[in-house]
Design an enzyme around this catalytic site. Structure first.
Site, PDB file in Angstrom:
ATOM      1  N   HIS A 185       2.701  46.639   5.001  1.00 16.84           N
ATOM      2  CA  HIS A 185       2.184  46.252   6.311  1.00 16.84           C
ATOM      3  C   HIS A 185       3.175  46.637   7.406  1.00 16.84           C
ATOM      4  CE1 HIS A 185       4.538  42.895   4.733  1.00 16.84           C
ATOM      5  NE2 HIS A 185       4.797  42.540   5.983  1.00 16.84           N
TER       6      HIS A 185
ATOM      7  N   HIS B  21       6.480  48.361   5.617  1.00 20.15           N
ATOM      8  CA  HIS B  21       7.282  47.767   4.549  1.00 20.15           C
ATOM      9  C   HIS B  21       6.428  46.781   3.748  1.00 20.15           C
ATOM     10  CE1 HIS B  21       7.316  44.617   7.566  1.00 20.15           C
ATOM     11  NE2 HIS B  21       7.696  43.773   6.619  1.00 20.15           N
TER      12      HIS B  21
ATOM     13  N   ARG C 203       3.626  39.268  21.902  1.00 26.50           N
ATOM     14  CA  ARG C 203       3.115  38.814  20.610  1.00 26.50           C
ATOM     15  C   ARG C 203       4.210  37.999  19.955  1.00 26.50           C
ATOM     16  NH1 ARG C 203       3.257  40.895  15.074  1.00 26.50           N
ATOM     17  NH2 ARG C 203       1.586  39.863  13.962  1.00 26.50           N
TER      18      ARG C 203
END
Length: 191
Positions: free
Chosen positions: A119, A62, A129
């Site tokens: 990205h 997106h 993460r």
């Protein structure tokens, strides 16, 4: 948290001023549209370890519809950007730094001189993460229209129809799935 958000907002305003100067526009060209904070937000994303990272994405492909994104990522990494050759490259985390993404709104505002980036986020097999994204958007009534100084009928004609951030947000809500820059493409002027 309020202090952190205020610091991010000040950073964003400084970036807007620098971008305006670099484009030859008045210093307050962008930042005057950000006095109301109705559309500015922060999102913290946690991506747990995934046993099959090659078969799973943390966040799909997106571009950010907002004007500017200030991203803080941890040392695990996982952010990837799509290059012009349709290959994905990873963005290596740099300690004590932010990643600044141009959003679709700023791309339209500058007639494509500044480009939003497609990205995604990938997951890690062994580690969590964590990322925190601060999304800056103008007031709902802000008109997103490229100034004449950034257009040239021969070399850089007008690329996008004018729209307000409020209208753009409505377009985002009616799309089924964001892939690439689909909302921004609705305002693209065909040639």
């Amino acid at each position: 948290m309020i202090g952190y958000l205020n610091a991010l907002d000040n950073l964003g305003m400084t970036i807007f001023e620098m971008l305006a100067q670099g484009l030859g526009l008045p210093d307050d060209y962008f930042k005057k549209h950000f006095e109301e904070k109705e559309a500015t937000m922060i999102r913290v994303n946690r991506y747990p370890p995934c046993p099959l990272p090659e078969k799973c994405l943390g966040l799909g492909s997106h571009s950010d519809p907002h004007t500017l994104t200030i991203l803080l990522q941890d040392d695990v990494g996982g952010l990837q950007v799509l290059m012009t050759d349709n290959k994905w490259i990873g963005i290596r985390p740099v300690q004590n730094s932010f990643i600044i993404n141009i959003g679709d709104t700023l791309e339209a505002w500058t007639n494509g001189r500044l480009r939003s980036v497609v990205h995604r986020a990938v997951v890690n097999k062994e580690k969590n993460r964590l990322s925190a994204a601060y999304f800056m958007s103008p007031s709902n009534s802000a008109l997103i229209e490229c100034p004449p100084e950034l257009m040239d009928p021969k070399t850089n004609p007008k690329k996008y129809q004018p729209f307000t951030w409020g209208d753009f947000k409505k377009e985002l809500l009616v799309q089924k799935r964001v892939v690439g820059k689909t909302a921004l493409e609705r305002y693209l002027i065909s040639k």
